[in-house]
Design a protein around this motif. Structure first.
Motif, mmCIF file in Angstrom:
data_model
loop_
_atom_site.group_PDB
_atom_site.id
_atom_site.type_symbol
_atom_site.label_atom_id
_atom_site.label_comp_id
_atom_site.label_asym_id
_atom_site.label_seq_id
_atom_site.Cartn_x
_atom_site.Cartn_y
_atom_site.Cartn_z
ATOM 1 N N LYS A 254 -13.703 -33.434 7.061
ATOM 2 C CA LYS A 254 -12.158 -32.818 7.131
ATOM 3 C C LYS A 254 -11.425 -33.886 8.377
ATOM 4 O O LYS A 254 -12.090 -34.301 9.242
ATOM 5 C CB LYS A 254 -12.129 -31.575 7.537
ATOM 6 C CG LYS A 254 -11.969 -30.681 6.388
ATOM 7 C CD LYS A 254 -11.283 -29.247 6.683
ATOM 8 C CE LYS A 254 -11.219 -28.689 5.449
ATOM 9 N NZ LYS A 254 -11.059 -27.266 5.700
ATOM 10 N N GLU B 181 -10.786 -36.976 8.248
ATOM 11 C CA GLU B 181 -10.996 -38.508 8.387
ATOM 12 C C GLU B 181 -10.051 -39.134 7.572
ATOM 13 O O GLU B 181 -9.402 -38.714 6.596
ATOM 14 C CB GLU B 181 -12.269 -38.745 7.444
ATOM 15 C CG GLU B 181 -13.531 -38.566 7.893
ATOM 16 C CD GLU B 181 -14.304 -38.969 9.201
ATOM 17 O OE1 GLU B 181 -13.435 -39.965 9.786
ATOM 18 O OE2 GLU B 181 -15.164 -38.509 9.614
ATOM 19 N N ILE C 213 -5.621 -32.804 1.574
ATOM 20 C CA ILE C 213 -6.193 -33.824 1.264
ATOM 21 C C ILE C 213 -5.397 -34.877 0.630
ATOM 22 O O ILE C 213 -4.590 -34.327 -0.317
ATOM 23 C CB ILE C 213 -7.472 -33.795 0.311
ATOM 24 C CG1 ILE C 213 -8.580 -32.902 1.160
ATOM 25 C CG2 ILE C 213 -8.081 -35.256 0.037
ATOM 26 C CD1 ILE C 213 -9.573 -32.709 0.192
ATOM 27 N N HIS D 176 -1.257 -39.415 8.795
ATOM 28 C CA HIS D 176 -2.549 -39.060 9.327
ATOM 29 C C HIS D 176 -2.531 -38.696 10.940
ATOM 30 O O HIS D 176 -2.997 -37.520 11.101
ATOM 31 C CB HIS D 176 -3.603 -39.936 9.151
ATOM 32 C CG HIS D 176 -4.735 -39.810 9.428
ATOM 33 N ND1 HIS D 176 -5.520 -40.327 10.436
ATOM 34 C CD2 HIS D 176 -5.659 -38.973 8.917
ATOM 35 C CE1 HIS D 176 -6.537 -39.518 10.833
ATOM 36 N NE2 HIS D 176 -6.689 -38.814 9.630
ATOM 37 N N THR E 216 -6.972 -35.151 5.694
ATOM 38 C CA THR E 216 -8.092 -35.901 5.285
ATOM 39 C C THR E 216 -7.107 -36.827 4.578
ATOM 40 O O THR E 216 -6.552 -36.452 3.556
ATOM 41 C CB THR E 216 -9.008 -35.065 4.449
ATOM 42 O OG1 THR E 216 -9.335 -33.981 5.269
ATOM 43 C CG2 THR E 216 -10.014 -36.055 3.991
#
Ligand SMILES: Nc1ncnc2c1ncn2[C@@H]1O[C@H](COP(=O)(O)OP(=O)(O)O)[C@@H](O)[C@H]1O
Ligand SMILES: [Mg+2]
Length: 293
Positions: free
Chosen positions: A33, A35, A165, A191, A197
């Motif tokens: 999670k 990244e 995500i 991000h 993610t």
């Protein structure tokens, strides 16, 4: 915590015909999670096929996909909520814009989720800010906008669903260098702000080098490696042998090193290369001064 997991995932196109093609071949992988992962590989290496499994657009020929530990396809009624967790931005997403205003286009996904008007409005304004769309643009038709602006609207439409995500397939393709920088920059900012993610699919090493902390390298449907960005680029020779050029700056640095310049390995952004080279020059100047005095 694992966000995405695949177990022995394989996908075959046109099974049972002479055109049979194994596009994803026994891929097992785990992505943590939070990244931001660059997914790279030559054209045809299976990147798009792989990511279309992660929100259930494609069903594995064999193997499993787990999102947040929950297996897709185990219970069909769970597919819809899991799909809302994983936002997928296709390549050339602007081709899918169709509403009469940008506002309505961005609203499409959140509306589908059954959110109320107030929440939809909040999300539209929030994502418009994130992707750098001014308020007056929202009342315009997407077809009046430039290519780069259209792409922002399309990306905002997926971001507005606030997926845990976010996956983007070649988000910068077809744009000029300035447009590329801007789109990649806004993904990086997204991000940083959301800490979600993010999977960024690209065939450009330069793009992923600047933006990803981890890199997944696909080769002929298989995972060649999945590791920290600097570790992946330290395997320059292997990457080059599969037709993936390491960033230009890495090649320049490697040439300097081969010519005897005492410089470290694993330099893959121009910014870091500049810093390192300036330090080296300063040290050299200091040494000269020491000798003279
Ligand atoms: N709809 C399709 N039908 C048949 N073969 C396909 C289809 N889509 C992709 N392929 C093949 O699957 C392989 C992987 O393609 P793809 O996942 O699009 O790779 P990438 O995104 O890395 O370029 C390629 O050999 C491609 O030709
Ligand atoms: Mg592709």
């Amino acid at each position: 915590m694992t966000a995405i997991k695949t177990e022995n995932l394989s996908y075959v196109y046109e099974e049972g015909t002479p055109f049979r093609k194994v596009a994803v071949d026994d891929v097992s992988l785990e992505i943590e999670k939070g990244e931001i992962v660059g997914v790279i590989g030559h054209t045809g290496s299976g990147k798009s096929t792989l990511i279309q499994h992660l929100n259930g657009l494609l069903k594995p020929t064999s193997g499993k996909v787990l999102i947040d530990g929950e297996e897709l396809w185990a219970d069909k009624s769970r597919l819809r909520p899991i799909r809302f967790k994983v936002g997928l931005v296709f390549q050339y997403p602007e081709y899918q814009l169709f509403e009469e205003t940008c506002y309505k286009d961005i609203a499409f996904g959140p509306k589908n989720m059954g959110l109320d008007e107030g929440e939809i409005h909040r999300r539209i304004m929030d994502t418009a800010r994130l992707v750098g769309l001014k308020e007056e643009v929202l009342s315009k038709s997407p077809f009046e906008l430039s290519g780069g602006q259209k792409r922002r609207v399309a990306i905002a439409g997926v971001m507005a669903m606030e997926p845990e995500i976010l996956i983007l397939d070649e988000p910068a393709s077809g744009l000029d260098p300035k447009g590329r920088e801007q789109i990649l920059g806004l993904i990086r900012e997204y991000h940083q702000e959301k800490k979600n993610t993010v999977l960024l699919v690209s065939h450009s090493m330069e793009d992923v080098a600047k933006n990803a902390s981890k890199i997944l390298v696909m080769n002929k449907g298989r995972v060649f490696c999945y590791d920290d960005t600097e570790k992946v680029f330290s395997r320059a020779k292997e990457l080059e042998s599969m037709g993936l050029a390491v960033p230009q700056i890495t090649r320049v640095i490697n040439r300097l090193k081969a010519a005897g310049v005492p410089i470290e390995d694993d330099i893959y952004t121009v910014k870091y290369a500049t810093k390192t080279l300036l330090e080296l020059l300063r040290k050299k100047a200091e040494n000269k001064n020491d000798i003279q005095h």
